[in-house]
Design an enzyme around this catalytic site. Structure first.
Site, mmCIF file in Angstrom:
data_model
loop_
_atom_site.group_PDB
_atom_site.id
_atom_site.type_symbol
_atom_site.label_atom_id
_atom_site.label_comp_id
_atom_site.label_asym_id
_atom_site.label_seq_id
_atom_site.Cartn_x
_atom_site.Cartn_y
_atom_site.Cartn_z
ATOM 1 N N THR A 17 -80.275 -30.850 38.782
ATOM 2 C CA THR A 17 -81.164 -31.544 39.730
ATOM 3 C C THR A 17 -80.552 -32.836 40.259
ATOM 4 O O THR A 17 -80.743 -33.197 41.412
ATOM 5 C CB THR A 17 -82.504 -31.870 39.035
ATOM 6 O OG1 THR A 17 -83.103 -30.639 38.657
ATOM 7 C CG2 THR A 17 -83.446 -32.617 39.943
ATOM 8 N N ASP A 61 -76.816 -24.652 38.655
ATOM 9 C CA ASP A 61 -78.058 -24.953 37.938
ATOM 10 C C ASP A 61 -77.721 -24.681 36.477
ATOM 11 O O ASP A 61 -77.059 -23.688 36.157
ATOM 12 C CB ASP A 61 -79.150 -23.997 38.429
ATOM 13 C CG ASP A 61 -80.511 -24.323 37.832
ATOM 14 O OD1 ASP A 61 -81.412 -24.660 38.622
ATOM 15 O OD2 ASP A 61 -80.684 -24.220 36.598
ATOM 16 N N SER A 62 -78.152 -25.546 35.578
ATOM 17 C CA SER A 62 -77.691 -25.382 34.196
ATOM 18 C C SER A 62 -78.272 -24.148 33.518
ATOM 19 O O SER A 62 -77.857 -23.791 32.424
ATOM 20 C CB SER A 62 -77.958 -26.649 33.374
ATOM 21 O OG SER A 62 -79.275 -26.697 32.919
ATOM 22 N N SER A 63 -79.207 -23.473 34.179
ATOM 23 C CA SER A 63 -79.672 -22.182 33.652
ATOM 24 C C SER A 63 -78.540 -21.165 33.688
ATOM 25 O O SER A 63 -78.590 -20.150 32.998
ATOM 26 C CB SER A 63 -80.834 -21.653 34.487
ATOM 27 O OG SER A 63 -81.751 -22.671 34.739
ATOM 28 N N THR A 93 -80.836 -30.488 33.240
ATOM 29 C CA THR A 93 -81.499 -30.789 31.970
ATOM 30 C C THR A 93 -81.808 -29.543 31.143
ATOM 31 O O THR A 93 -81.907 -29.618 29.928
ATOM 32 C CB THR A 93 -82.824 -31.545 32.221
ATOM 33 O OG1 THR A 93 -83.625 -30.772 33.120
ATOM 34 C CG2 THR A 93 -82.571 -32.916 32.802
ATOM 35 N N THR A 170 -83.089 -32.360 21.955
ATOM 36 C CA THR A 170 -83.839 -31.214 22.477
ATOM 37 C C THR A 170 -84.536 -31.662 23.752
ATOM 38 O O THR A 170 -84.995 -32.800 23.832
ATOM 39 C CB THR A 170 -84.909 -30.778 21.436
ATOM 40 O OG1 THR A 170 -84.232 -30.347 20.261
ATOM 41 C CG2 THR A 170 -85.782 -29.652 21.936
ATOM 42 N N THR A 281 -86.588 -24.307 11.569
ATOM 43 C CA THR A 281 -88.033 -24.367 11.808
ATOM 44 C C THR A 281 -88.371 -24.320 13.295
ATOM 45 O O THR A 281 -87.613 -24.831 14.128
ATOM 46 C CB THR A 281 -88.658 -25.631 11.183
ATOM 47 O OG1 THR A 281 -90.055 -25.648 11.503
ATOM 48 C CG2 THR A 281 -88.012 -26.905 11.692
ATOM 49 N N GLN A 282 -89.516 -23.711 13.587
ATOM 50 C CA GLN A 282 -90.016 -23.729 14.976
ATOM 51 C C GLN A 282 -90.601 -25.099 15.326
ATOM 52 O O GLN A 282 -90.816 -25.393 16.496
ATOM 53 C CB GLN A 282 -91.151 -22.695 15.129
ATOM 54 C CG GLN A 282 -90.693 -21.268 15.079
ATOM 55 C CD GLN A 282 -91.866 -20.290 15.094
ATOM 56 O OE1 GLN A 282 -93.029 -20.684 15.042
ATOM 57 N NE2 GLN A 282 -91.554 -19.023 15.163
ATOM 58 N N CYS A 283 -90.901 -25.899 14.304
ATOM 59 C CA CYS A 283 -91.490 -27.220 14.566
ATOM 60 C C CYS A 283 -90.477 -28.114 15.278
ATOM 61 O O CYS A 283 -89.272 -28.012 15.020
ATOM 62 C CB CYS A 283 -91.895 -27.896 13.263
ATOM 63 S SG CYS A 283 -93.147 -26.999 12.354
HETATM 64 N N1 ASP Z 1 -82.870 -26.317 36.621
HETATM 65 C C1 ASP Z 1 -82.230 -27.604 36.580
HETATM 66 C C2 ASP Z 1 -80.980 -27.482 35.732
HETATM 67 O O1 ASP Z 1 -81.074 -27.476 34.540
HETATM 68 C C3 ASP Z 1 -83.150 -28.630 36.037
HETATM 69 C C4 ASP Z 1 -82.563 -30.001 35.924
HETATM 70 O O2 ASP Z 1 -81.484 -30.309 36.350
HETATM 71 O O3 ASP Z 1 -83.252 -30.857 35.401
HETATM 72 O O4 ASP Z 1 -79.909 -27.385 36.265
#
Ligand code: ASP
Length: 345
Positions: A17, A61-63, A93, A170, A281-283
């Site tokens: 972003t 995009d970091s995805s 992010t 995280t 843990t999932q916590c």
């Molecule tokens: N989808 C974006 C990414 O991770 C979100 C971001 O940058 O905050 O590349």
């Protein structure tokens, strides 16, 4: 009289972003050319640092981040390690905590700052958090101790008011400017009117050694997330995923899982086949403790405690350890201690 040397920093722009603009036709955010980033933050020039930048081509995009991209970042750092005082990685992010964790393992003996940052709002927007994050990340990367050593000598995430250890972090919020947290480790710095480092929390190598970069990250790993209603069929299907070497099992509370035989037998069968199963843990906060029978039953089936490690650090640590070519027993053993500050021992 000699004028002090200006800090020399390298920005590695991967996308996210922070460098996005809105496509007027589709009204969705898309990555744009890095040169616009500096144009949008003229204040960077006021820092009196020598700054170079390199950019992913195309920015992503970091995805879409993958171990190949981690290699690209690690290589850029290795190649430029001697020439720069510090590195700022601009990153989306969404998978930032995975990249931070992976780089912490890949960059063995790191003793210079690698500060990862991004933003929730594109840098070109009026209310952007990207400008402040970029400038603070650069200042942290340039910071030195009274003896002239880098203040930060590890991979860290800078976001809004805090600097966090990368492999403890995280993503906590999809909306807030304070989007990251390290739930089991104190902040490395608090950012307010000034940048206040928490010197006791900063990572230091016991012995200085040359940087050693590891490029082999083994992707034969996966997560299994527990939920009430998980069936034996689904569990066995996941445990039997062809080629899988390691599984991060996300369990309840202090590391608890169903105690019924169908569950423990399925885990035991996978462990007997040589699959490494790490219990996390999932916590969001706390870790795996020996407290309940439900945790003991899982440990008796051969799952190894991940202690207070994050899921992001656990999966990337496993990728790193299998990438070194280690045998399952050795991978398991490494989860009992910290490699670079990722667990509390
Ligand atoms: N989808 C974006 C990414 O991770 C979100 C971001 O940058 O905050 O590349």
């Amino acid at each position: 009289m000699n004028t002090p040397r200006r800090p020399k920093l390298l920005i590695i722009y991967t996308g996210g972003t922070i460098g996005m603009i809105e496509n007027p036709a589709t009204r969705t955010l898309q990555p744009f050319d890095f040169t616009h980033l500096i144009d949008n933050v003229p204040k960077v020039r006021k820092l009196n640092y020598e700054i170079d930048n390199i950019s992913f081509n195309p920015p992503i995009d970091s995805s879409d981040m993958s171990p190949e991209h981690w290699v690209e970042i690690a290589m850029a750092i290795e190649r430029n390690y001697r020439a720069y005082d510090g590195f700022v990685v601009l990153h989306g992010t969404d998978t930032m905590a995975y990249t931070a964790s992976a780089l912490s393992f890949m960059l063995e003996n790191l003793s210079k700052p690698v500060i990862i940052t991004g933003s929730q709002l594109p840098i070109g927007e009026v209310r952007t958090d990207g400008e402040e994050n970029l400038i603070t990340a650069l200042q942290i990367a340039a910071s030195v101790t009274p003896t002239g050593a880098p203040t930060v000598q590890e991979v860290a995430i800078l976001f809004e008011n805090y600097l966090w250890r990368g492999n403890r972090s995280t993503k906590m919020s999809a909306d807030n400017f304070n989007a990251f947290k390290s739930n089991n480790y104190p902040a490395l710095a608090k950012i307010g009117l000034g940048i206040h480092f928490n010197n006791d929390a900063l990572y230091r190598l016991i012995e200085h050694r040359p940087l050693r970069t590891h490029y082999n990250m083994d992707s034969a790993v996966m997560f299994i997330d527990l939920f009430p209603g998980l069936t034996e069929q689904t569990l066995r299907h996941q445990l039997n995923t062809p080629g899988i070497k390691g599984i991060v099992l996300k369990t309840y509370g202090a590391g608890n899982a169903p105690t019924e035989a169908w569950f423990t037998d399925a885990i035991r069968d996978a462990v007997d086949r040589g699959v490494v199963i790490i219990n996390v843990t999932q916590c969001v906060n706390g870790g795996v403790h020996k407290r309940y029978q439900a945790g003991d039953a899982l440990a008796a089936s051969g799952a190894v405690s991940g202690h207070d490690i994050t899921a992001e650090a656990a999966i990337t640590k496993m990728m790193y350890l299998f990438g070194l070519g280690l045998a399952p027993e050795d991978v398991r053993d490494h989860f009992g201690h910290s490699i670079c500050g990722e667990i509390t021992v």
